[in-house]
Design a protein around this motif. Structure first.
Motif, mmCIF file in Angstrom:
data_model
loop_
_atom_site.group_PDB
_atom_site.id
_atom_site.type_symbol
_atom_site.label_atom_id
_atom_site.label_comp_id
_atom_site.label_asym_id
_atom_site.label_seq_id
_atom_site.Cartn_x
_atom_site.Cartn_y
_atom_site.Cartn_z
ATOM 1 N N ASP A 176 0.909 -1.271 0.030
ATOM 2 C CA ASP A 176 -0.007 -0.041 0.038
ATOM 3 C C ASP A 176 0.958 1.188 -0.021
ATOM 4 O O ASP A 176 1.500 1.495 1.112
ATOM 5 C CB ASP A 176 -0.979 0.041 1.162
ATOM 6 N N PHE A 178 0.304 4.106 0.268
ATOM 7 C CA PHE A 178 -0.143 5.107 1.268
ATOM 8 C C PHE A 178 -0.123 4.945 2.315
ATOM 9 O O PHE A 178 -0.612 5.747 3.493
ATOM 10 C CB PHE A 178 -1.416 5.955 0.741
ATOM 11 N N ASN A 179 0.296 3.559 2.862
ATOM 12 C CA ASN A 179 0.403 3.161 4.166
ATOM 13 C C ASN A 179 1.777 2.425 4.165
ATOM 14 O O ASN A 179 1.477 1.036 4.434
ATOM 15 C CB ASN A 179 -0.420 2.467 4.703
ATOM 16 N N GLN A 181 3.908 2.457 6.369
ATOM 17 C CA GLN A 181 4.486 2.132 7.753
ATOM 18 C C GLN A 181 4.146 0.599 7.895
ATOM 19 O O GLN A 181 4.841 -0.044 8.678
ATOM 20 C CB GLN A 181 3.975 2.925 8.478
ATOM 21 N N ALA A 182 3.037 0.477 7.453
ATOM 22 C CA ALA A 182 2.530 -1.255 7.457
ATOM 23 C C ALA A 182 3.638 -2.353 7.086
ATOM 24 O O ALA A 182 3.520 -3.461 7.569
ATOM 25 C CB ALA A 182 1.230 -1.497 6.920
ATOM 26 N N SER A 183 4.439 -1.896 5.909
ATOM 27 C CA SER A 183 5.357 -2.671 5.321
ATOM 28 C C SER A 183 6.723 -2.399 5.974
ATOM 29 O O SER A 183 7.861 -2.963 5.237
ATOM 30 C CB SER A 183 5.291 -2.521 3.990
ATOM 31 N N ASN A 213 10.045 6.142 10.285
ATOM 32 C CA ASN A 213 8.906 6.959 9.569
ATOM 33 C C ASN A 213 9.023 7.016 8.198
ATOM 34 O O ASN A 213 10.197 7.192 7.424
ATOM 35 C CB ASN A 213 8.784 8.428 10.196
ATOM 36 N N TYR A 216 5.310 11.688 3.823
ATOM 37 C CA TYR A 216 4.702 12.117 2.736
ATOM 38 C C TYR A 216 4.764 13.781 2.626
ATOM 39 O O TYR A 216 4.803 14.445 3.361
ATOM 40 C CB TYR A 216 3.364 11.566 2.483
ATOM 41 N N GLN A 221 -0.380 13.951 2.950
ATOM 42 C CA GLN A 221 -0.284 13.496 4.161
ATOM 43 C C GLN A 221 -2.022 13.950 4.694
ATOM 44 O O GLN A 221 -2.633 13.443 5.451
ATOM 45 C CB GLN A 221 0.432 14.033 4.916
ATOM 46 N N ILE A 224 -4.318 11.470 3.411
ATOM 47 C CA ILE A 224 -4.307 10.000 4.337
ATOM 48 C C ILE A 224 -5.079 10.486 5.452
ATOM 49 O O ILE A 224 -5.904 9.378 5.898
ATOM 50 C CB ILE A 224 -2.863 9.601 4.209
ATOM 51 N N THR A 225 -4.948 11.424 6.152
ATOM 52 C CA THR A 225 -5.532 11.677 7.488
ATOM 53 C C THR A 225 -7.094 11.812 7.285
ATOM 54 O O THR A 225 -7.738 11.445 8.128
ATOM 55 C CB THR A 225 -5.013 13.072 8.138
ATOM 56 N N ALA A 228 -8.399 8.457 6.602
ATOM 57 C CA ALA A 228 -8.386 7.607 7.948
ATOM 58 C C ALA A 228 -9.579 8.307 8.933
ATOM 59 O O ALA A 228 -10.437 7.431 9.429
ATOM 60 C CB ALA A 228 -7.187 7.679 8.700
#
Length: 340
Positions: A176, A178-179, A181-183, A213, A216, A221, A224-225, A228
């Motif tokens: 992903d 746009f995420n 951090q998950a990877s 971190n 973006y 960002q 993305i916020t 969420a």
């Protein structure tokens, strides 16, 4: 004789120790009779003769070179000190600790992303852990030509290839965009393996690598916020609650006298009470229904009880005194009134 001998004595040690140095070389001096070797905790000492390793000493302590060091050297074990001559050798001191490097991308990394023809610029930062792992390779590639080598030198080496490795492993593991951090764990693991292969050419291992971190662009960002927040707000009630909480916080930040904050607190309390009642199955309509049913039951029974008994000798269906069903009995099972 003893006085002259002491005049030539010296101490072989890491002078002016710097904890940011990976190694420091004691060189260009002659080791005299009576000299001592000092190895401090966290240090190893390597004796070199014409660039070749003569011996490696890893235990910290204070050693007499003639009696405790020379007998363990490869080609110099039979060396005898003369009155006016000493032993020509270099001593390489190694810092054996694990170093932590804080890194950050020098510039944005342009990653391919759907809908962005020019790519999406991403920055990243984190830490890397390194330590000396191969003394022979370190001497052959670096220590043979350098007097010292700092952790900053290693950092420069890592930063040089890091951007390319980030692009490689983000493209491979970043499911992903746009995420990321998950990877981060999988991306970090891949980068560590590649970095270790690179630095091991100099006798240094990468023992750890982590990404703290991904950063973006500001407008990305914000999107993305916003996405969420929308995923959290699944209905109007939750959105209203969040809005009221923000208003309450705003009122408190302004001294607790905000009119909007006071109204929000009142609305919030009423909303929470209503939801609690609904959650327990006690809505206003449901709460009144049993009461109405209880109040109406005697009223419905009374007319039936007051109705004529009907045929002679037949008991009424309900007691005329209390309204209890009689079941055809001659006396009321509740109050005992005679029915026939």
């Amino acid at each position: 004789m003893g006085i002259l001998s002491n005049q030539f004595a010296n101490v072989v040690e890491w002078e002016e120790f710097d904890d940011n140095l990976i190694f420091w070389k004691w060189t260009n001096r002659e080791i005299k009779k009576g000299s001592r070797l000092i190895i401090r905790p966290g240090q190893d000492a390597i004796f070199l003769n014409q660039g070749k390793v003569e011996g490696v000493f890893q235990d910290d302590g204070d050693y007499d070179i003639e009696s405790q060091i020379i007998p363990f050297l490869s080609t110099l074990k039979g060396f005898k000190f003369g009155f006016n001559s000493g032993m020509r050798a270099e001593v390489l001191f190694i810092n054996t600790k694990e170093f932590t490097i804080k890194w950050g991308t020098k510039g944005p990394i342009m990653l391919q992303a759907p809908g962005l023809p020019g790519g999406m610029p991403i920055r990243a930062n984190g830490t890397a852990n390194v330590k000396v792992s191969d003394y022979a390779t370190l001497i052959d590639k670096i220590a043979g030509v350098k007097q010292s080598y700092s952790i900053e030198d290693v950092k420069i080496r890592i930063i040089t290839v890091l951007d390319q490795l980030l692009m490689k492993w983000i493209s491979k593991e970043g499911k992903d965009m746009f995420n990321l951090q998950a990877s981060a764990f999988d991306i970090s693991k891949g980068i560590q393996e590649d970095l270790d292969m690179e630095t091991s050419k100099d006798g240094i291992s990468v023992t750890g690598f982590s990404i703290n971190n991904f950063n973006y662009p500001e407008e990305i960002q914000q999107k993305i916020t916003q996405a969420a927040a929308q995923s959290m707000v699944t209905d109007v009630n939750k959105y209203s609650q969040m809005t009221m909480v923000d208003a309450m916080a705003d009122g408190k930040l302004q001294g607790g006298n905000s009119t909007m904050g006071n109204m929000a607190e009142m609305m919030m309390g009423a909303s929470m009470a209503s939801q609690m009642m609904g959650g327990m199955g006690m809505g206003m309509g449901q709460q009144q229904a049993p009461q109405q049913q209880y109040q109406q039951a005697p009223q419905q029974a009374a007319p039936q009880a007051a109705a004529p008994a009907g045929e002679a000798g037949a008991a009424p269906k309900f007691c005329p005194e209390c309204g209890t069903p009689t079941g055809g009995a001659k006396f009321c099972p509740n109050c005992g009134t005679k029915l026939i």
